[in-house]
Design a protein around this motif. Structure first.
Motif, short mmCIF file in Angstrom:
data_model
loop_
_atom_site.label_atom_id
_atom_site.label_comp_id
_atom_site.label_asym_id
_atom_site.label_seq_id
_atom_site.Cartn_x
_atom_site.Cartn_y
_atom_site.Cartn_z
N TRP A 40 0.83 -1.20 0.00
CA TRP A 40 0.00 0.00 0.00
C TRP A 40 0.87 1.26 0.00
CZ3 TRP A 40 -4.92 0.91 -1.01
CH2 TRP A 40 -5.45 2.16 -0.65
N PHE A 43 2.89 2.06 -3.40
CA PHE A 43 2.14 2.19 -4.65
C PHE A 43 2.69 3.32 -5.53
CE2 PHE A 43 -1.10 3.88 -7.44
CZ PHE A 43 -1.63 2.73 -8.02
N HIS A 44 2.86 4.49 -4.98
CA HIS A 44 3.30 5.64 -5.78
C HIS A 44 4.72 5.46 -6.30
CE1 HIS A 44 -0.33 7.87 -5.12
NE2 HIS A 44 -0.25 7.59 -3.83
N HIS A 47 4.30 2.99 -9.23
CA HIS A 47 3.48 3.52 -10.32
C HIS A 47 3.66 5.04 -10.41
CE1 HIS A 47 1.30 -0.30 -10.61
NE2 HIS A 47 1.32 -0.31 -9.30
N ASN A 50 1.17 7.41 -12.54
CA ASN A 50 -0.28 7.38 -12.31
C ASN A 50 -0.85 8.70 -11.80
OD1 ASN A 50 -0.63 4.84 -13.21
ND2 ASN A 50 -1.37 3.98 -11.30
N PRO A 53 -3.90 8.43 -8.45
CA PRO A 53 -4.70 7.23 -8.74
C PRO A 53 -5.94 7.16 -7.86
CG PRO A 53 -2.85 6.66 -7.35
CD PRO A 53 -2.68 8.12 -7.72
N ARG A 55 -8.66 5.33 -5.42
CA ARG A 55 -8.56 4.36 -4.32
C ARG A 55 -8.82 2.96 -4.87
NH1 ARG A 55 -8.40 3.91 1.07
NH2 ARG A 55 -9.62 2.27 2.07
N MET A 58 -5.75 1.53 -6.35
CA MET A 58 -4.81 1.14 -5.30
C MET A 58 -5.26 -0.16 -4.61
SD MET A 58 -3.76 4.87 -3.75
CE MET A 58 -2.50 4.21 -2.65
N ASP A 61 -4.47 -3.05 -6.92
CA ASP A 61 -3.04 -3.34 -6.83
C ASP A 61 -2.72 -4.10 -5.55
OD1 ASP A 61 -0.17 -2.79 -7.76
OD2 ASP A 61 -0.18 -1.95 -5.72
N ALA A 92 -6.16 -1.32 3.82
CA ALA A 92 -6.12 0.05 3.31
C ALA A 92 -6.77 1.02 4.29
CB ALA A 92 -6.81 0.13 1.95
#
Length: 102
Positions: A40, A43-44, A47, A50, A53, A55, A58, A61, A92
């Motif tokens: 979590w 992610f950035h 990616h 993106n 992005p 939710r 995410m 993913d 999350a």
């Protein structure tokens, strides 16, 4: 990762287990939380193009990462993916909690 966030995620998965989610079993819970929170929060980095992005992207993913980390044959998960989605939502929610400490 901050211990309060990890503890909250473990508690959320314990609640899912009590509700009947087979993925949140006690014997694999620590690994799910560790993999889930790490994925979590990365992610950035994984990616970078993106922008902002959704939710949902995410969560998708996160589900993919959990399935790949836990299942010996990720392609064969089938309907069990719904349980992974519940686990991903719970992780999350704890990772995004405004009460967590940095």
């Amino acid at each position: 990762m901050p211990e309060p966030t990890r503890a909250a995620a473990l508690a959320a998965l314990a609640e899912l287990w009590e509700q009947g989610c087979p993925i949140a079993a006690p014997d694999g819970r620590d690994r799910l939380v560790d993999v889930g929170l790490r994925r979590w929060h990365s992610f950035h980095r994984r990616h970078p193009r993106n922008g902002q992005p959704s939710r949902e992207a995410m969560i998708r993913d996160l589900v993919r990462g959990l399935v790949e980390a836990v299942e010996p044959e990720p392609r064969l998960v089938g309907r069990l993916v719904k349980d992974y989605e519940c686990v991903a939502e719970a992780i999350a929610a704890t990772a995004d909690s405004p009460t967590r400490k940095p």
